[in-house]
Scaffold this active site. Sequence first.
Site, PDB file in Angstrom:
ATOM      1  N   SER A 139      54.729 -24.616  24.356  1.00  0.00           N
ATOM      2  CA  SER A 139      55.819 -25.576  24.178  1.00  0.00           C
ATOM      3  C   SER A 139      55.346 -26.632  23.188  1.00  0.00           C
ATOM      4  O   SER A 139      54.132 -26.798  22.979  1.00  0.00           O
ATOM      5  CB  SER A 139      56.108 -26.243  25.526  1.00  0.00           C
ATOM      6  OG  SER A 139      56.933 -27.385  25.365  1.00  0.00           O
ATOM      7  N   TYR A 152      53.826 -30.113  33.646  1.00  0.00           N
ATOM      8  CA  TYR A 152      54.260 -29.220  32.558  1.00  0.00           C
ATOM      9  C   TYR A 152      53.370 -29.410  31.325  1.00  0.00           C
ATOM     10  O   TYR A 152      52.889 -28.448  30.733  1.00  0.00           O
ATOM     11  CB  TYR A 152      55.718 -29.522  32.233  1.00  0.00           C
ATOM     12  CG  TYR A 152      56.389 -28.561  31.279  1.00  0.00           C
ATOM     13  CD1 TYR A 152      56.964 -27.379  31.761  1.00  0.00           C
ATOM     14  CD2 TYR A 152      56.481 -28.832  29.921  1.00  0.00           C
ATOM     15  CE1 TYR A 152      57.598 -26.499  30.896  1.00  0.00           C
ATOM     16  CE2 TYR A 152      57.106 -27.962  29.052  1.00  0.00           C
ATOM     17  CZ  TYR A 152      57.679 -26.792  29.543  1.00  0.00           C
ATOM     18  OH  TYR A 152      58.303 -25.928  28.683  1.00  0.00           O
TER      19      TYR A 152
HETATM   20  P1  NAD Z   1      64.523 -20.069  32.061  1.00  0.00           P
HETATM   21  O1  NAD Z   1      64.588 -20.856  33.317  1.00  0.00           O
HETATM   22  O2  NAD Z   1      65.774 -19.606  31.432  1.00  0.00           O
HETATM   23  O3  NAD Z   1      63.569 -18.833  32.233  1.00  0.00           O
HETATM   24  C1  NAD Z   1      62.378 -18.884  32.947  1.00  0.00           C
HETATM   25  C2  NAD Z   1      62.055 -17.492  33.403  1.00  0.00           C
HETATM   26  O4  NAD Z   1      60.885 -17.548  34.252  1.00  0.00           O
HETATM   27  C3  NAD Z   1      63.176 -16.876  34.232  1.00  0.00           C
HETATM   28  O5  NAD Z   1      63.282 -15.507  33.952  1.00  0.00           O
HETATM   29  C4  NAD Z   1      62.683 -17.096  35.666  1.00  0.00           C
HETATM   30  O6  NAD Z   1      63.225 -16.171  36.568  1.00  0.00           O
HETATM   31  C5  NAD Z   1      61.204 -16.894  35.469  1.00  0.00           C
HETATM   32  N1  NAD Z   1      60.403 -17.411  36.571  1.00  0.00           N
HETATM   33  C6  NAD Z   1      60.467 -18.653  37.130  1.00  0.00           C
HETATM   34  N2  NAD Z   1      59.627 -18.708  38.186  1.00  0.00           N
HETATM   35  C7  NAD Z   1      59.020 -17.497  38.270  1.00  0.00           C
HETATM   36  C8  NAD Z   1      58.077 -16.927  39.152  1.00  0.00           C
HETATM   37  N3  NAD Z   1      57.578 -17.620  40.190  1.00  0.00           N
HETATM   38  N4  NAD Z   1      57.710 -15.649  38.971  1.00  0.00           N
HETATM   39  C9  NAD Z   1      58.244 -14.910  37.958  1.00  0.00           C
HETATM   40  N5  NAD Z   1      59.139 -15.397  37.097  1.00  0.00           N
HETATM   41  C10 NAD Z   1      59.524 -16.673  37.252  1.00  0.00           C
HETATM   42  O7  NAD Z   1      63.664 -20.972  31.044  1.00  0.00           O
HETATM   43  P2  NAD Z   1      63.347 -20.833  29.486  1.00  0.00           P
HETATM   44  O8  NAD Z   1      63.807 -22.082  28.852  1.00  0.00           O
HETATM   45  O9  NAD Z   1      63.798 -19.540  28.963  1.00  0.00           O
HETATM   46  O10 NAD Z   1      61.757 -20.907  29.533  1.00  0.00           O
HETATM   47  C11 NAD Z   1      60.916 -19.833  29.205  1.00  0.00           C
HETATM   48  C12 NAD Z   1      59.569 -20.370  28.761  1.00  0.00           C
HETATM   49  O11 NAD Z   1      59.730 -21.124  27.557  1.00  0.00           O
HETATM   50  C13 NAD Z   1      58.920 -21.306  29.772  1.00  0.00           C
HETATM   51  O12 NAD Z   1      57.527 -21.071  29.832  1.00  0.00           O
HETATM   52  C14 NAD Z   1      59.196 -22.673  29.203  1.00  0.00           C
HETATM   53  O13 NAD Z   1      58.263 -23.617  29.604  1.00  0.00           O
HETATM   54  C15 NAD Z   1      59.119 -22.374  27.712  1.00  0.00           C
HETATM   55  N6  NAD Z   1      59.799 -23.371  26.882  1.00  0.00           N
HETATM   56  C16 NAD Z   1      61.133 -23.572  26.992  1.00  0.00           C
HETATM   57  C17 NAD Z   1      61.739 -24.522  26.176  1.00  0.00           C
HETATM   58  C18 NAD Z   1      63.208 -24.792  26.221  1.00  0.00           C
HETATM   59  O14 NAD Z   1      63.648 -25.751  25.583  1.00  0.00           O
HETATM   60  N7  NAD Z   1      63.994 -24.002  26.907  1.00  0.00           N
HETATM   61  C19 NAD Z   1      60.971 -25.258  25.276  1.00  0.00           C
HETATM   62  C20 NAD Z   1      59.612 -25.025  25.194  1.00  0.00           C
HETATM   63  C21 NAD Z   1      59.030 -24.078  26.010  1.00  0.00           C
END
Ligand code: NAD
Length: 257
Positions: A139, A152
Amino acid sequence: MSIKGKTAVVTGSNSGIGLGIVEELAKAGVNVVLNSFTDRDEDHALAEKIGKEHGVTARYIKADLSKGEEARALVEQAGTCDILVNNAGIQHVAPIDEFPVDKWNAIIAINMNSAFHTTAVALPMMRKAGWGRVVNIASAHGLTASPYKSAYVSAKHGVVGMTKVVALETAQEPITANAICPGYVLTPLVEAQIPDTMKEYNMSREDVIKKVMLERQPSKEFATVEQLGGVVVFLCSPAADQITGTTISVDGGWTAL
Ligand code: NAD
């Protein structure tokens, strides 16, 4: 070399960025293993739909990545893992002196520790296959900080550090390890932060998006899941053979500020 026919395990991929990455990899002919902690018919149906759409093998494997043994079992059950994308992540926002211990532990376990466990099992598979890619979805918070996100930010900085170590341990092998650092992407994870941030700053939804989230993203646009999938595909291409141990920011200029 084409990545067609390789196998990718993408953690946390029944939603958001993980799903976007699975779609782009499948489009490139990669067989995909989807994952989350649920085991619903719709999870398996999603994998089936992606497989049919792109003519690849697509499977869904349930694993709760807050548990180290389940993270390891996910890769073991996949059987092959040429491309490992550590993407699963959760968020919780609170001042550090009020941060619930269970939330801290869950964020560190899912966002950081799971990548240690999956990588430990996947690397011997990559070595046996003679090729491999580890892509960690960190991130902008792996490179910089924001208030109220202690767990985080700690986990994401940890993932960036782990990426560098994996890259050094595989530097003389046809394996690379890199971290992608997205800025804000409008996924369910970000949607879920909006109500708390509205309360925290006493703002409307529109103001939270514009003045809090995209305030630090100079492009004033969210990054998309398709763009992130595209970067993963690029990191799997021969052009990226010498890219290892680094971070690629997809943040509209956030970390240039
Ligand atoms: P999201 O909530 O849409 O997806 C998260 C995924 O992780 C989902 O499929 C969820 O089911 C899964 N998950 C959660 N807990 C879990 C567990 N205990 N076991 C297995 N799977 C689990 O979120 P996202 O925004 O798509 O995030 C995905 C990644 O990208 C994360 O690591 C997040 O930190 C990172 N990220 C997101 C953003 C953003 O702006 N959305 C920015 C930077 C980084």
